[in-house]
Design an enzyme around this catalytic site. Structure first.
Site, PDB file in Angstrom:
ATOM      1  CB  SER A 135      -0.880  -0.052   1.254  1.00 13.85           C
ATOM      2  OG  SER A 135      -1.558   1.159   1.421  1.00 13.85           O
ATOM      3  CE  LYS A 161      -4.886  -0.007   0.744  1.00 13.58           C
ATOM      4  NZ  LYS A 161      -5.609  -0.799   1.763  1.00 13.58           N
ATOM      5  CE  LYS A 163      -4.032   3.789   2.526  1.00 12.74           C
ATOM      6  NZ  LYS A 163      -5.224   3.163   3.101  1.00 12.74           N
ATOM      7  CG  ASP A 188      -7.881   2.290   0.988  1.00 10.55           C
ATOM      8  OD1 ASP A 188      -9.061   2.677   1.137  1.00 10.55           O
ATOM      9  OD2 ASP A 188      -7.184   1.856   1.935  1.00 10.55           O
ATOM     10  CD  GLU A 213      -9.163  -1.117   1.106  1.00  7.83           C
ATOM     11  OE1 GLU A 213      -8.128  -1.114   0.407  1.00  7.83           O
ATOM     12  OE2 GLU A 213      -9.155  -1.416   2.313  1.00  7.83           O
ATOM     13  CG  ASP A 238     -10.708  -1.197   5.517  1.00  2.00           C
ATOM     14  OD1 ASP A 238     -10.913  -1.843   6.557  1.00  2.00           O
ATOM     15  OD2 ASP A 238      -9.691  -0.475   5.385  1.00  2.00           O
ATOM     16  CE  LYS A 262      -7.285  -2.635   7.239  1.00  2.00           C
ATOM     17  NZ  LYS A 262      -7.594  -1.184   7.216  1.00  2.00           N
ATOM     18  N   GLY A 290      -4.020  -4.441   6.272  1.00  2.00           N
ATOM     19  CA  GLY A 290      -2.905  -4.226   7.189  1.00  2.00           C
ATOM     20  C   GLY A 290      -3.083  -2.919   7.922  1.00  2.00           C
TER      21      GLY A 290
HETATM   22  O1  NPG Z   1       0.733  -2.411   4.888  1.00  2.54           O
HETATM   23  O2  NPG Z   1      -0.041  -2.384   6.904  1.00  2.54           O
HETATM   24  C1  NPG Z   1       0.049  -1.922   5.763  1.00  2.54           C
HETATM   25  C2  NPG Z   1      -0.734  -0.679   5.446  1.00  2.54           C
HETATM   26  C3  NPG Z   1      -1.929  -0.952   4.621  1.00  2.54           C
HETATM   27  O3  NPG Z   1      -3.034   0.915   3.676  1.00  2.54           O
HETATM   28  C4  NPG Z   1      -2.902   0.206   4.643  1.00  2.54           C
HETATM   29  N1  NPG Z   1      -3.554   0.370   5.781  1.00  2.54           N
HETATM   30  O4  NPG Z   1      -6.593   2.124   5.418  1.00  2.54           O
HETATM   31  O5  NPG Z   1      -6.122   0.054   5.198  1.00  2.54           O
HETATM   32  C5  NPG Z   1      -5.810   1.191   5.521  1.00  2.54           C
HETATM   33  C6  NPG Z   1      -4.425   1.481   6.058  1.00  2.54           C
HETATM   34  C7  NPG Z   1      -4.346   1.764   7.536  1.00  2.54           C
HETATM   35  C8  NPG Z   1      -3.120   1.963   8.123  1.00  2.54           C
HETATM   36  C9  NPG Z   1      -5.462   1.835   8.327  1.00  2.54           C
HETATM   37  C10 NPG Z   1      -3.010   2.225   9.492  1.00  2.54           C
HETATM   38  C11 NPG Z   1      -5.359   2.120   9.672  1.00  2.54           C
HETATM   39  C12 NPG Z   1      -4.129   2.308  10.262  1.00  2.54           C
END
Ligand code: NPG
Length: 369
Positions: A135, A161, A163, A188, A213, A238, A262, A290
């Site tokens: 990501s 991915k 943002k 996302d 997403e 999500d 998650k 994640g």
């Molecule tokens: O690789 O752990 C990873 C990050 C993946 O984009 C990611 N996580 O919105 O899903 C999400 C975001 C996130 C990160 C959400 C930290 C909440 C806390």
């Protein structure tokens, strides 16, 4: 298994690079590590609540409070033999899924060790490697983003991915697609749009994305269903999926075609498995999200992602993508085929390095029965 002592540690770990989404930016990632001592075994679970209520209402402080004052007293000293039993004890506590999930994760680790099998096996995992994706947060400009993508692809990541947010979306995706026409790509939004952006969001269809997403509100299902009817791109939910029941309702409404699971967001590995099973029975693919976990949370995610319906690449990258030095050994590494190996040792299958755990600890509390 009698839960004899439970320890909480508030950790702070510096990310190798800042992580920026449509709603927040992180440079120091906090977490709570829950340790359960039971029958001579030690189990670890990670609480993914953030520093502030940006992704969800839970924070490190609320999770600490709910764990210390409600969850731990509900289970400490009890003889508990299954995750179902543990979940039943926590049921009177409403909400706070990330706090509950961390305690449950530590319990799963102890349970797997007691059976001398890996957590993956205990959960019903069938794969020895899981597909790893990465990501990429919002960057300062498009040339920087293109070079970050290039580096990540060179490292072996097979799915990227991005943002997105209003102002960092169509032009960015167009530039990325021009440069990487066949890349497995998804976006996302972390709830950055509303249904009033319908016409704008239809433009996402031009980029052949694997999925979009969480485009709309963090608790919405209804507008997502309307949007999904208008979009060719599959919507993945999500934030909106907080329970197995939410997943059922989302699928009934047609609010998404894919679910990001998650464990922290849905209240634990047991609920994560239930959502996995529901999606499997409905022919809906899932993947594991994640939350910038340390190796402890990552090990649990890897175990979960070894279940059969995790057919899309996960937001589970190598330890080095997040930390200069993870708190576990061996670190998670990316294999040349873009996968991560599922540990086979008992429990989480990784070793917590106590000296590194100590160094990252900011606060600590132990309760004994
Ligand atoms: O690789 O752990 C990873 C990050 C993946 O984009 C990611 N996580 O919105 O899903 C999400 C975001 C996130 C990160 C959400 C930290 C909440 C806390």
């Amino acid at each position: 298994m009698k839960l004899e002592a439970i320890e909480l540690r508030h950790l702070e770990m510096e990310l190798v690079e800042p992580f920026e989404t449509s709603g927040w930016r992180e440079t120091i990632r906090p977490c709570i590590i829950v340790t359960i001592h039971s029958d001579g075994l030690t189990g670890y679970g990670e609480c993914v609540a953030g520093a502030g209520p940006w992704y969800s209402y839970e924070t490190i402080q609320t999770a600490w409070h709910v764990l210390e004052d409600f969850c731990i007293p509900a289970v400490l000293g009890h003889d508990i033999s299954s995750a179902e039993e543990l979940q039943a004890k926590l049921k009177p506590i409403r909400g706070h899924p990330m706090a509950k999930a961390a305690l449950e994760a530590a319990f799963w680790d102890v349970l797997a060790q007691a059976k001398n099998i890996s957590l993956a096996k205990l959960l019903g995992g069938t794969k020895d490697r899981i597909e790893s994706g990465i990501s990429i947060g919002i960057q300062k400009d498009i040339p920087t983003l293109l070079s970050v993508i290039e580096q990540r692809c060179a490292q072996g990541y097979k799915r990227i991915k991005l943002k997105v947010k209003p102002g960092w979306d169509i032009t960015v995706l167009r530039a990325v697609r021009q440069r990487f026409p066949t890349l497995d790509l998804m976006a996302d939004a972390n709830a950055a749009y509303t249904i009033a952006d319908l016409e704008h969001l239809k433009q996402f269809d031009e980029f052949g994305l694997m999925m979009l997403e969480q485009p709309l509100e963090y608790d919405d299902l209804i507008d997502h269903a309307r949007l999904q009817r208008e979009l060719k791109t599959p919507i993945c939910l999500d934030e909106s999926i907080k329970t197995p029941d939410d997943a059922r309702k989302a699928l009934d409404l047609g609010a998404c075609k894919i679910i990001n699971i998650k464990p922290g967001r849905v209240g634990g590995l047991l609920n994560a498995k239930r959502i996995h099973d529901l999606c499997l029975s409905r022919g809906v693919p899932v993947w594991c999200g994640g939350m910038l976990e340390t190796g402890i949370g990552r090990a649990a995610n890897v175990a979960l992602a070894s279940l059969p319906n995790f057919t899309l690449p996960n937001d589970i990258s190598a330890s080095a993508r997040y930390w200069r030095e993870d708190i576990i050994e061996p670190p998670f590494v990316l294999e040349p085929d873009g996968t991560i190996r599922v540990p086979t040792g008992s429990g989480l299958g990784v070793r917590v390095v106590m000296e590194r755990l100590e160094r990252a600890t900011r606060r600590r509390a132990t309760t004994r029965c």
